[in-house]
Enzyme design. Sequence first.
Site, PDB file in Angstrom:
ATOM      1  N   GLY A   1      -5.994   4.328   5.523  1.00 14.41           N
ATOM      2  CA  GLY A   1      -6.865   5.075   6.430  1.00 14.41           C
ATOM      3  C   GLY A   1      -7.469   4.204   7.509  1.00 14.41           C
ATOM      4  CB  VAL A   2      -8.914   0.779   7.493  1.00 13.85           C
ATOM      5  CG1 VAL A   2      -7.779  -0.074   6.977  1.00 13.85           C
ATOM      6  CG2 VAL A   2      -9.810  -0.002   8.433  1.00 13.85           C
TER       7      VAL A   2
ATOM      8  CB  ILE B   1      -0.034   5.941   1.381  1.00 10.98           C
ATOM      9  CG1 ILE B   1       0.649   6.884   0.398  1.00 10.98           C
ATOM     10  CG2 ILE B   1      -1.144   6.656   2.135  1.00 10.98           C
ATOM     11  CD1 ILE B   1      -0.248   7.344  -0.728  1.00 10.98           C
TER      12      ILE B   1
ATOM     13  CG  HIS C   1      -2.064   0.892   1.143  1.00 14.58           C
ATOM     14  ND1 HIS C   1      -2.069   2.192   1.582  1.00 14.58           N
ATOM     15  CD2 HIS C   1      -3.295   0.680   0.649  1.00 14.58           C
ATOM     16  CE1 HIS C   1      -3.251   2.733   1.407  1.00 14.58           C
ATOM     17  NE2 HIS C   1      -4.016   1.825   0.834  1.00 14.58           N
TER      18      HIS C   1
ATOM     19  CD  GLU D   1      -7.325  -1.397  15.384  1.00 18.14           C
ATOM     20  OE1 GLU D   1      -7.002  -1.927  16.471  1.00 18.14           O
ATOM     21  OE2 GLU D   1      -8.499  -1.391  14.972  1.00 18.14           O
TER      22      GLU D   1
END
Length: 148
Positions: free
Chosen positions: A58-59, A55, A49, A63
Amino acid sequence: MILGKSDIEKYLPHRSPFVFVDEVQSHIVGKSIQATLFLDENLPFFKGHFPNNPIMPGVLITESLAQTCGLLLALDEKESGVERDCAKVFYLATNNMKFSKVARAGDTLILKCSLSKKFGTLAQFSVEASVGRDKVASGVIVLAEPNL
């Protein structure tokens, strides 16, 4: 610094590679917490990613914020003389999470959580993640301690 990685693992049930808090920098009982996560380029998720443009998803930023909220609850309980079993606290909901910038390999993510409301076994937090002065994400997270 209040807590380092080894101390954090006393409060969170997560283990490597799924602990997304490196240190707790400040804690105000019943109110707020600030923690950090260094985004080492060798973290497993950076391999995919995205290749050549690492990067943080976002998840996983979300978390990281949820784990920081859990630490706020655990540290509050410790201050009151009660040890909270964080394995029994679950991430229930996210509301209005917005992502305004990216967090990249080599950055240090600053994680800020403020307790907004507690009602029964639910706790609602205002959260923000930033890199330096740049806000990366913000929103609301709700954690729950189910009646087991």
